[in-house]
Design an enzyme around this catalytic site. Structure first.
Site, short mmCIF file in Angstrom:
data_model
loop_
_atom_site.label_atom_id
_atom_site.label_comp_id
_atom_site.label_asym_id
_atom_site.label_seq_id
_atom_site.Cartn_x
_atom_site.Cartn_y
_atom_site.Cartn_z
N HIS A 297 73.25 10.41 20.60
CA HIS A 297 72.83 9.45 21.63
C HIS A 297 71.85 10.11 22.60
O HIS A 297 70.88 9.47 23.02
CB HIS A 297 74.06 8.93 22.39
CG HIS A 297 73.72 7.97 23.49
ND1 HIS A 297 73.18 6.73 23.24
CD2 HIS A 297 73.82 8.07 24.84
CE1 HIS A 297 72.98 6.10 24.39
NE2 HIS A 297 73.35 6.90 25.37
N THR A 301 69.49 13.06 29.98
CA THR A 301 70.05 13.26 31.31
C THR A 301 70.85 14.56 31.33
O THR A 301 71.46 14.91 30.32
CB THR A 301 70.96 12.08 31.74
OG1 THR A 301 72.08 12.02 30.86
CG2 THR A 301 70.19 10.77 31.70
N PRO A 302 70.86 15.26 32.43
CA PRO A 302 71.56 16.56 32.47
C PRO A 302 73.04 16.45 32.10
O PRO A 302 73.55 17.25 31.30
CB PRO A 302 71.37 17.02 33.91
CG PRO A 302 70.07 16.39 34.33
CD PRO A 302 70.07 15.03 33.66
N GLU A 308 77.94 14.81 25.56
CA GLU A 308 77.96 14.49 24.14
C GLU A 308 78.16 15.75 23.30
O GLU A 308 78.84 15.71 22.27
CB GLU A 308 76.67 13.79 23.72
CG GLU A 308 76.73 13.36 22.26
CD GLU A 308 75.57 12.48 21.83
OE1 GLU A 308 75.63 11.94 20.71
OE2 GLU A 308 74.60 12.34 22.61
N LYS A 329 65.26 9.78 20.66
CA LYS A 329 64.82 9.22 21.95
C LYS A 329 63.72 10.07 22.57
O LYS A 329 63.02 9.61 23.47
CB LYS A 329 66.01 9.11 22.91
CG LYS A 329 67.01 8.02 22.55
CD LYS A 329 68.12 7.93 23.59
CE LYS A 329 69.12 6.85 23.26
NZ LYS A 329 70.00 7.20 22.12
#
Length: 408
Positions: A297, A301-302, A308, A329
């Site tokens: 996914h 983002t940090p 994940e 992405k």
């Protein structure tokens, strides 16, 4: 129940920042091409993030005359193009009105986008609820003469995977002869860009858009908003064989969970999202050592990418060191409700072309994963896992298997 008959993806319709058909999107992903640039459809001088993966021109499908098509809301344009393209790709065009074909799509903030576009054009539609009794999916289903069940769902970024699971269940229960499933999202609007920007969720690398989306990179600073759609034709394998159709992939496993930890921050407990992956593998009858590839996914983002990585380590253990992981992405941006659909195509690309699309812009990895960085990696893929973890704790996982047998 027709549960034992495998579910095949026999058609794909796409509208993305990288192209509008499966071959074009697969080629762009494997070439490591970015579809991200400056937002060009409205002024962004006052926005913290001024970049996105946009779809500037949706192709006109044959079912509509071009002038009428351009009058449709952009979300409806994307859904209409993707549905017709998927039916054509599956070889069902011209037969679709004679079958019970269901339609289930993930769509986020549909009315907000419609009202926003209307307001920008000087309208006041938001104050006239009678005009909004019919959804985008209702209009699309009527336009194509679809006679199966119709469902619009919104589960944030997990929506497309949920839609595919629901479509598979309709087939298993005998509620449809075939199903159109996926997601569409056109959130690159003034309100959409401002909302995510003010949440501090978006990258602010405005001077270098192509390098802004940096999943797994130590210097990532947020995701890049993307838009578009992906719709698949799902069929029972027996039906597909009888008409000599060819499958792009088999949907072998679906899993979901909800952690409800926070509206936008992932749970620090990897067990929550991990349950979705574990359930998908169990549904597929697949062990961690049988997985050949993971499309993460990972939005850039940090906190999200690190969370994940912990989920994957929990589920796959030492096998994770062997399994190539990527986040496409980095090239498309984050298509929100449509993300899972486009990433299923990335898994198809890996299966069909025996190579893993790269995570571009990865200069300094800061997660303990076997990430395919910068350039594609030759690697045979029979079984692929695709994760989609959404705001609000909606977690989903899709397991796909390559179908290589000749049909006919």
């Amino acid at each position: 129940m027709i549960k034992d008959d495998p579910t095949w993806m026999t058609g794909a319709g796409l509208c993305t920042p990288l192209g509008h058909d499966r071959d074009a999107v697969e080629s762009a992903l494997l070439a490591g091409r970015s579809g991200i640039g400056p937002v060009s459809t409205f002024a962004t001088d006052d926005y913290p993030s001024r970049i996105a993966g946009q779809v500037l021109d949706v192709p006109c499908p044959s079912i509509l005359e071009p002038t009428a098509f351009r009058r449709l809301p952009r979300l409806e344009q994307v859904a209409t193009w993707c549905v017709e393209s998927a039916l054509r790709d599956a070889g069902l065009w011209g037969r679709h009105r004679d079958l019970r074909i269901g339609l289930v799509l993930g769509i986020g903030a549909e009315w907000m986008q419609l009202w926003e576009d209307d307001h920008r054009a000087g309208g006041d539609r938001v104050r006239d609820p009678d005009r909004d009794r019919e959804t985008t999916l209702d209009r699309v289903a009527r336009r194509f003469g679809l006679s199966g069940p119709v469902l619009n769902l919104s589960a944030a970024c997990a929506s497309s995977n949920f839609a595919i699971e629901i479509g598979r269940n309709w087939l298993r229960r005998g509620l449809a002869d075939a199903c159109l499933a996926g997601g569409c999202e056109m959130a690159v609007t003034p309100v959409g860009l401002a909302t995510f920007g003010n949440l501090k969720a978006l990258s602010r690398r405005n001077d270098d858009p192509a390098a802004a989306s940096r999943p797994f990179d130590r210097h990532r600073d947020g995701f890049v908003l993307g838009e578009g759609g992906g719709v698949f034709v799902l069929e029972r394998s027996g039906d597909a064989r009888r008409r000599s159709a060819r499958a792009h992939a088999e949907v072998v496993g679906c899993g979901s969970s909800s952690d409800a930890h926070h509206p936008v921050i992932p749970s620090p407990d990897p067990a929550s999202a991990g349950r979705a992956v574990i359930r998908a593998l169990a549904d597929a009858g697949v062990r961690p050592d049988q997985v050949d590839h993971i499309n993460a996914h990972a939005t850039g983002t940090p906190v999200g990418d690190a969370a994940e990585a912990a989920v994957l380590r929990l589920v796959f253990g030492g096998e994770l060191d062997r399994i190539p992981v990527t986040s496409t992405k980095s090239m498309t941006g984050h298509l929100l409700t449509a993300a899972g659909a486009v990433e299923a195509v990335a898994c198809m690309a890996a299966m069909r072309r025996r190579a893993i699309p790269p995570t571009i812009n990865l200069e300094e990895i800061d997660v303990p994963l076997n990430v395919v960085a910068k350039v594609p990696r030759e690697h045979p893929v029979e079984i692929a896992v695709s994760n989609s973890f959404g705001f609000g704790g909606s977690n989903s996982c899709l397991v796909l298997r390559a179908v290589e047998e000749p049909i006919g």
